[in-house]
Design a protein around this motif. Structure first.
Motif, short mmCIF file in Angstrom:
data_model
loop_
_atom_site.label_atom_id
_atom_site.label_comp_id
_atom_site.label_asym_id
_atom_site.label_seq_id
_atom_site.Cartn_x
_atom_site.Cartn_y
_atom_site.Cartn_z
N THR A 215 0.84 -1.20 0.00
CA THR A 215 0.00 0.00 0.00
C THR A 215 0.88 1.25 0.00
OG1 THR A 215 -1.80 -1.08 1.18
CG2 THR A 215 -1.67 1.31 1.40
N SER B 33 0.67 5.47 0.58
CA SER B 33 -0.19 6.48 1.18
C SER B 33 0.63 7.71 1.49
CB SER B 33 -0.79 5.92 2.48
OG SER B 33 -1.61 6.88 3.11
N SER C 230 -4.83 6.96 -0.05
CA SER C 230 -4.14 5.69 0.11
C SER C 230 -4.62 4.70 -0.95
CB SER C 230 -4.46 5.15 1.51
OG SER C 230 -3.79 3.96 1.74
N SER D 106 -8.20 9.56 4.12
CA SER D 106 -8.23 9.65 5.58
C SER D 106 -9.37 10.55 6.04
CB SER D 106 -6.90 10.22 6.07
OG SER D 106 -6.92 10.34 7.48
N HIS E 178 5.52 2.08 6.75
CA HIS E 178 4.05 2.19 6.74
C HIS E 178 3.56 3.17 7.81
CE1 HIS E 178 3.18 -0.48 3.50
NE2 HIS E 178 3.95 -1.43 4.00
N GLN F 49 4.26 6.68 6.41
CA GLN F 49 3.50 7.16 5.25
C GLN F 49 2.03 7.43 5.55
OE1 GLN F 49 3.22 4.67 1.81
NE2 GLN F 49 2.49 2.88 2.91
N VAL F 50 1.50 6.85 6.64
CA VAL F 50 0.09 7.13 6.91
C VAL F 50 -0.11 8.46 7.65
CG1 VAL F 50 -0.78 4.77 6.82
CG2 VAL F 50 0.09 5.69 9.00
N HIS G 277 -4.74 0.85 4.98
CA HIS G 277 -4.25 -0.25 4.15
C HIS G 277 -5.32 -1.24 3.73
CE1 HIS G 277 -0.62 1.56 5.62
NE2 HIS G 277 0.15 0.69 5.03
#
Lengths: 477, 477
Positions: free
Chosen positions: A21, A23, A28, A45, A286, A289-290, A306
């Motif tokens: 994934t 994002s 995302s 988001s 991860h 990146q979120v 994700h």
């Protein structure tokens, strides 16, 4: 920085798509190849909708990054897809052979979810005919039939509707969530053989562009595909125009440089066991990146951005497990996680009131509005005759102390008095009041007890004086 | 015999598609044009699955009769679709202009759901380029993403799964209902430009064939498209081979002749008011076509095999309103409607027992298995917070007397002692026993009363001594 390679002979596409994934904390995209049909569109988001069973959930938005090849009218289907996630540069490379009755092509693409243009997904594909002969058409649709998977698995729910769809300079759509709470603009943009623009089409399920070229063995072509998501219509068009004028390589370069700087500033180096280092770095990627540094509030669902598991709900794991990571590496992100709890403090007060308690009780699972989002029961069969009763929403009370713990931890780490005075203290006091009303005096023991809870293990229901819950409640008080 | 013409400027496509449904009582296809995306696949009489809210419902099977045109990679979309239903010959003609960025074609097709080959849907399309230039591809997919619409409308349920899909002589699929109760074979067959066979492809959502030709203004081509549905795998292949060897025109001719004979034998002539005559003939056509003379049991849902409304459930309307029509024109069909009640008599006995009554109580709505299929409540919003409580399943008891009335009517009309002795008498006695246990002695009035029912109007709930119910119960006794 490392690259991670995945192939479908060793893992299912579903799992790979989660691990790959991309994002930027705003939009995302799961790692499903753009050239293959997929149920997964985009997640944005904070964009939730009312939904059956799960109260509110993240909306599976249209799939605006698909890029299909058809040779002599037949869809080209992949063989041997290889995914390479470059966490240093924050992009995904996909290589595959695509085949159809009229021959095969080699397909190689790179994609990013851009770190500056927060609504932008970009893909550039390089296609070379191996033994493909005939008319090769490239389609860049926005797929409007994406739905959220529900329970039982035969059930799906469409959580957005198209308000308007038109092809001006680019296919441009306005969609709103099924409950009408959010509206998004999606702009699709493709540089197909024959240049940008043109070949527009709109059916009931798709809006997009298509173009064709004659190919024979050795022919190669380049395609660029962009999708922009924004909560502000003009901003979506601005980002699309900027993407169109810059082009893929400069955009990717800008994106990579920011990722490289991110890793440099993080200063993370891992020595020793290779598997451990890989797991640590992949998860760090991860987690990084979120987080969207432009957002005032950081909503971190249990499964990130994700997938649909846990429906984009936020659990206590966010405050207890994830927050310390951000506190160490990005204290601003930790604060914004707590801003999510601040924003929903009124809902937590209302939640306590509904359950007959004082103060503020944070719900076991929450979505965008901060109310209890834990399903009470989940149907186990199609006709809904057997149901799984879920009690965590009613009994897993430690989260309220966990949020208070996170506020305290954040303050001790940052000495951020502004946050404490603006919101943190209110959380600490109101959550403490919850425990005052929640605990009961046990005259036999001569002490307070907390009866009938579910602890963090979630396997034991209706426990009296669960160790973790009591320790955290005591800390809260 | 009359033809009925419908255009989309005067009616919605949804309504037209219902009115132009074609069926042979086994397989049924709504009138949606094959060249446009549609949510409607095929219905097969008797093929139900467990489903949320509605207990069991007719399964929206794969859409195996789609026929898409794409010009230079872009889907061609219709303008000005005209539907002509020829009830004398039992076929549907569709005319439209299809357009895409690279030009327009005139499209004209005929379709039948065959009266001899009961699994066969056939379509022949004649396509002529108006100003279309470039590569024209024709796709004949079996679409595997059809779902049943549910409630609220954002929810859909996929009620079948693909067990196997392969392209031997033809794309051949085995599907089974989500509850595993029925298994069907579907064979797809297309004579595309370049001949029969070839151009096979399979993606996650579609299995089909494609072929392309270069067109310029004036170019014309003919395409034939068949889909076969059967509960027996070998039978499906046999019908497909027969269709392939006969070809469209002879198949249509055979089909038309049977329809013409049907109307002749019916001997129906209507004089006077034109609108009345039209309505009568159109409805007669639909009543005739949903009856399959090869089936032992005639399940007649409230909305025929024409859509998902009322979920393919059978109501009292079948016995009271529809049965007399068949009794007059096709007594054999009336008997087979009663065979449905015979087949489900045990379920009706069980149904009475569940409600604390004696004898046999027919459910207000029933599907294939004869148990109560009326929803108890229907969610009115996405989160399921508001629900519509439905009481007809619990209180609309007159259906039990209606079934008995239909048995009596059938016997008086036909003097069919065989049916009476084999089943009819049992129905009469067991339904009468239900009323004995259902009625209560009212000492004040000195007579029996039937309290707390919903009458046939369905607007008044919990009525005592509803006129219709009491009269029918008395007749039953």
């Amino acid at each position: 920085m490392r690259k991670f390679t995945f192939t479908e002979d060793r893992m299912s596409r579903e799992v790979i798509a989660t691990l790959t994934t991309l994002s930027n904390g705003f939009v995302s995209i799961r790692g499903d190849p753009e050239f293959a049909e997929s149920k997964h569109g985009a997640l944005v988001s904070g964009v939730y909708s009312s939904t059956p069973v799960f109260y509110r959930e993240l909306v599976n938005l249209p799939r605006a990054h698909a890029l299909y090849l058809e040779l002599e009218g037949a869809p080209m289907v992949p063989e041997g897809v290889k995914y390479t996630l470059d966490i240093g540069g924050g992009f995904l490379e996909i290589n595959a052979t695509l085949s159809s009755p009229a021959g095969r092509v080699h397909y190689s693409s790179r994609r990013f979810v851009h770190r500056v243009l927060k609504g932008l997904v970009g893909i550039r594909a390089s296609i070379r005919s191996l033994d493909a002969s005939g008319r090769l058409c490239v389609k860049a649709p926005v797929e409007l039939d994406t739905t959220n998977p529900s329970v039982p698995p035969e059930v799906s729910v469409k959580l957005y509707r198209v308000v308007s769809a038109e092809c001006r300079d680019f296919p441009t759509l306005d969609v709103e969530t099924a409950d009408g709470r959010y509206r998004l603009r999606i702009v699709s943009l493709a540089k197909l053989p024959g240049g940008i623009g043109g070949g527009f089409y709109a059916t009931s399920k798709h809006v997009g562009q298509a173009a064709c070229v004659d190919v024979s063995p050795g022919t190669s072509l380049l395609v660029e595909r962009y999708a922009v998501f924004s909560l502000e219509p003009e901003d979506a068009l601005r980002q699309a125009r900027e993407a169109a004028s810059k082009g893929f390589e400069p955009l990717l370069e800008e994106h990579r440089e920011l990722w490289e700087r991110e890793w440099r500033e993080l200063g993370l180096s891992v020595e020793g066991d290779e598997d451990f280092a890989n797991a640590l770095l992949l998860n760090t990627f991860h987690l990084l990146q979120v987080y969207n540094d432009e957002s005032e509030v950081f909503i971190l669902p249990a499964r990130g951005l994700h997938g649909y598991q846990y429906r984009g709900h936020v659990f206590w794991d966010a405050d207890i497990y994830a927050l310390p990571f951000y506190l160490l590496f990005k204290p601003e992100a930790a604060r914004k996680m707590l801003e999510y709890r601040c924003k929903n403090l009124d809902a937590a007060v209302e939640n306590a009131r509904r359950h007959g308690y004082e103060g503020a009780q944070y719900p076991c699972e929450s979505a965008d509005d901060g109310f209890e989002a834990t399903p009470r029961e989940i149907p186990l069969d199609l006709a809904g005759q057997r149901k799984l009763r879920i009690l965590t929403g009613e009994l897993e009370h430690h989260i309220t102390a966990d949020v208070a713990y996170a506020v305290d931890l954040y303050y001790r780490f940052t000495q951020d008095r502004e946050f404490l005075e603006r919101c943190g203290l209110r959380i600490l006091v109101l959550t403490a009041r919850f425990w005052v009303s929640r605990a009961q005096w046990d005259p036999a023991r001569g002490r307070y007890v907390i009866r009938n809870v579910i602890g963090p293990d979630e396997y034991h229901v209706g426990v009296d004086n669960n160790f973790y819950t009591n320790v955290m409640a005591k800390h809260n008080l």
